[in-house]
Design a protein around this motif. Structure first.
Motif, PDB file in Angstrom:
ATOM      1  N   VAL A 195      14.815   6.505  51.211  1.00 29.46           N
ATOM      2  CA  VAL A 195      16.457   6.953  51.374  1.00 29.46           C
ATOM      3  C   VAL A 195      16.653   8.310  50.331  1.00 29.46           C
ATOM      4  O   VAL A 195      17.673   8.830  50.715  1.00 29.46           O
ATOM      5  N   SER A 196      15.759   8.298  49.302  1.00 24.99           N
ATOM      6  CA  SER A 196      16.109   9.573  48.588  1.00 24.99           C
ATOM      7  C   SER A 196      14.579  10.414  48.259  1.00 24.99           C
ATOM      8  O   SER A 196      13.672   9.675  48.258  1.00 24.99           O
ATOM      9  N   ALA A 197      14.521  11.695  48.107  1.00 24.25           N
ATOM     10  CA  ALA A 197      13.450  12.254  47.838  1.00 24.25           C
ATOM     11  C   ALA A 197      12.968  11.957  46.381  1.00 24.25           C
ATOM     12  O   ALA A 197      11.877  11.878  46.134  1.00 24.25           O
ATOM     13  N   LEU A 210      16.342  -0.467  42.258  1.00 24.77           N
ATOM     14  CA  LEU A 210      15.395   0.946  42.127  1.00 24.77           C
ATOM     15  C   LEU A 210      14.995   1.204  43.620  1.00 24.77           C
ATOM     16  O   LEU A 210      14.495   0.417  44.352  1.00 24.77           O
ATOM     17  N   CYS A 211      15.247   2.677  44.051  1.00 27.57           N
ATOM     18  CA  CYS A 211      14.792   3.041  45.052  1.00 27.57           C
ATOM     19  C   CYS A 211      13.478   3.945  44.599  1.00 27.57           C
ATOM     20  O   CYS A 211      13.771   4.907  44.169  1.00 27.57           O
ATOM     21  N   SER A 212      12.313   3.597  45.258  1.00 30.26           N
ATOM     22  CA  SER A 212      11.204   4.509  45.146  1.00 30.26           C
ATOM     23  C   SER A 212      10.436   4.712  46.102  1.00 30.26           C
ATOM     24  O   SER A 212      10.808   4.025  47.391  1.00 30.26           O
ATOM     25  N   SER A 219       8.380   3.218  51.633  1.00 28.44           N
ATOM     26  CA  SER A 219       9.238   3.093  50.659  1.00 28.44           C
ATOM     27  C   SER A 219       8.917   1.817  50.027  1.00 28.44           C
ATOM     28  O   SER A 219       8.301   0.830  50.283  1.00 28.44           O
ATOM     29  N   ARG A 220       9.511   2.018  48.556  1.00 27.83           N
ATOM     30  CA  ARG A 220       9.227   0.789  47.660  1.00 27.83           C
ATOM     31  C   ARG A 220      10.562   0.600  47.021  1.00 27.83           C
ATOM     32  O   ARG A 220      11.179   1.406  46.262  1.00 27.83           O
ATOM     33  N   TYR A 221      11.055  -0.540  47.237  1.00 26.79           N
ATOM     34  CA  TYR A 221      12.460  -1.262  46.812  1.00 26.79           C
ATOM     35  C   TYR A 221      12.468  -2.004  46.076  1.00 26.79           C
ATOM     36  O   TYR A 221      11.674  -3.048  46.032  1.00 26.79           O
ATOM     37  N   LEU A 255      20.693   4.508  53.993  1.00 21.92           N
ATOM     38  CA  LEU A 255      19.249   3.532  53.908  1.00 21.92           C
ATOM     39  C   LEU A 255      18.672   3.240  55.183  1.00 21.92           C
ATOM     40  O   LEU A 255      19.405   2.573  55.722  1.00 21.92           O
ATOM     41  N   ILE A 256      17.546   3.404  55.387  1.00 27.06           N
ATOM     42  CA  ILE A 256      16.906   3.054  56.545  1.00 27.06           C
ATOM     43  C   ILE A 256      16.023   1.682  56.245  1.00 27.06           C
ATOM     44  O   ILE A 256      15.305   1.620  55.417  1.00 27.06           O
ATOM     45  N   THR A 257      16.349   0.758  57.004  1.00 24.96           N
ATOM     46  CA  THR A 257      15.676  -0.590  56.697  1.00 24.96           C
ATOM     47  C   THR A 257      14.632  -1.022  57.731  1.00 24.96           C
ATOM     48  O   THR A 257      14.592  -0.322  58.839  1.00 24.96           O
ATOM     49  N   GLY A 258      13.885  -1.705  57.421  1.00 19.32           N
ATOM     50  CA  GLY A 258      12.617  -2.251  58.348  1.00 19.32           C
ATOM     51  C   GLY A 258      11.995  -3.674  58.039  1.00 19.32           C
ATOM     52  O   GLY A 258      12.364  -3.869  56.886  1.00 19.32           O
ATOM     53  N   PRO A 259      11.202  -4.114  58.629  1.00 25.18           N
ATOM     54  CA  PRO A 259      10.652  -5.091  58.033  1.00 25.18           C
ATOM     55  C   PRO A 259       9.619  -5.151  57.040  1.00 25.18           C
ATOM     56  O   PRO A 259       9.309  -3.961  56.774  1.00 25.18           O
TER      57      PRO A 259
END
Ligand code: APR
Ligand code: PHB
Length: 390
Positions: A195-197, A210-212, A219-221, A255-259
């Motif tokens: 979601v963020s650089a 945390l958005c990582s 992505s790791r959230y 925010l792009i979500t997925g499985p």
């Protein structure tokens, strides 16, 4: 079997030390309890200090890290509906961090060990350090029905928090300091565009988030959850919903979500064992200390132990100088405690504590307000986040 240095544990600490010592002509063996696949299936943090990155390069393991890792010059902290950026480079005098997953780093270390013909034994059962107070320590392990003895000059306990090394130090010698936090982090890995650089640490009244990221497609959230929660109790939809709730509106909308391809809960704990040396047994990394993940210090604290140990061993074997080995525990602990302080502080700053009184909440808000209003505070944050000097 006889080697100079027997290393217990084939995580990042043990592998990196083994590789560095090998390059200096010092003979090592690594005894790892599990299979390589098992070790490489662990998903852990992914922010490397520049000092760690330098050590990886010195170990001739930095090529993929430099190619695929991302240099980050800043992070964001969201609170009270606003997003503030901390310019790490500006406030640290030009430093930055590298975002590169620990799993990938461990894979690189294994490959480097293979290339040099390093001795790494997997599925080593019942590893036991023996006679570490004597001049002739040894380690035994079991391979099926066979018990194998490794005679050595030094034993390195790099076998993580649950390992056997720390436990082999007598109770009247070892002092343990611990703080257990009343929550955990539910982490999700997803094959989606981040979601963020840059990383976003979010403080919210419903709890921390945390958005990582691991790459531009991975992505790791994380979200703070009660310790009684289980990963199975959190559907992907529930996770994404709660994460969005804790992020500023404009971020949540993007925010792009997925499985989820991995979902787990990690409890938060601060822990230090002192001393880090007992006779010819020297502890390193998670075997001696762990931090809550909030400040991304875990792997980096392990790296500073390895730096000190590496130089101490080289001084011992090449110059007959034991000052580094004799001073190892105090030197390593001095830096370890600073990483503990920063991780504890960031954890206290950004999480929701179930038994906080209104006064505590006000202080939390004030701590954040102070951070973003004081250049001295921003400098202090940045120098800790990019890593204090070894
Ligand atoms: N015998 C042999 N090996 C063991 C034993 C044992 N009795 N117990 C544990 N091990 C192995 C584990 O399987 C693991 O592969 O020791 C290794 C320790 O690795 P880590 O737990 O990864 O610890 P360390 O190498 O110090 O890495 C630093 O920093 O970000 C943090 O926790 C994160 O793992 C990371 C750490
Ligand atoms: C992660 O990417 O897993 C990560 C990053 C920063 C942290 C903790 C975890 O502070």
């Amino acid at each position: 079997m006889k080697v100079q240095v027997c290393i217990i544990g084939g995580g990042p600490s043990g592998l990196l030390l083994s590789q560095l010592l090998h390059l200096q002509g010092i003979d090592t063996i690594v005894l790892e309890k599990y299979s390589r696949d098992h070790v490489l299936a662990r998903i852990r943090a992914g922010v490397l200090e520049h000092g760690f990155a330098k050590l990886m390069r010195e170990a001739q393991c930095g090529e993929r890290m430099d190619r695929e890792g991302e240099i980050h010059h800043g992070i964001h902290i969201s609170h009270d509906g606003v997003m503030d950026r901390i310019d790490l480079s500006k406030y640290s005098g030009g430093s930055s961090v590298i975002v590169y997953g620990q799993t990938e780093l461990t894979r690189d270390l294994y490959e480097a060990r293979d290339k040099l013909g390093g001795k790494v034994i997997h599925n080593a059962a019942d590893v036991t350090p023996c006679d570490v107070k004597s001049d002739r320590p040894y380690v035994t392990y079991r391979d099926g029905d066979k018990v194998i003895r490794v005679d050595c000059e030094y034993v390195i306990g790099a076998d993580g928090f649950h390992g056997v090394s720390r436990k082999s130090i007598p109770k009247d010698v070892l002092r343990e300091y611990e703080r257990v936090y009343p929550f955990g982090w539910l982490g999700v890995l997803s094959r989606t565009k981040p979601v963020s650089a840059e990383l976003i640490y979010a403080k919210h009244e419903r709890g921390f988030a945390l958005c990582s990221l691991r790459s531009q497609v991975l992505s790791r959230y994380y979200i703070q959850v009660p310790l009684s929660d289980t990963p199975e109790g959190w559907s992907d939809d529930a996770f994404w919903g709660e994460l969005k709730h804790r992020l500023p509106g404009e971020v949540a909308a993007k925010l792009i979500t997925g499985p989820s391809i991995e979902k787990s809960i990690a409890p938060l704990r601060s822990f230090v064992a002192e001393p880090m040396r007992y006779g010819r047994l020297l502890l390193a990394g998670d075997a001696a200390h762990i931090v809550p993940p909030t400040g991304a210090r875990g792997l980096n604290s392990a790296a500073s132990d390895i730096y000190y140990l590496y130089h101490a061993m080289v001084d011992h074997y090449k110059k007959g100088d034991d000052a580094g080995l004799d001073g190892y525990s105090n030197r390593a602990l001095a830096r370890v405690w600073k990483a503990q302080r920063f991780s504890w502080w960031m954890t206290m700053l950004l999480h929701r504590f179930p038994d906080n009184i209104p006064y505590d909440n006000k202080l939390q808000d004030t701590d954040l307000a102070y951070l973003f209003s004081s250049e001295a505070a921003l400098r202090s944050f940045a120098e800790n986040y990019v890593g204090l000097p070894f």
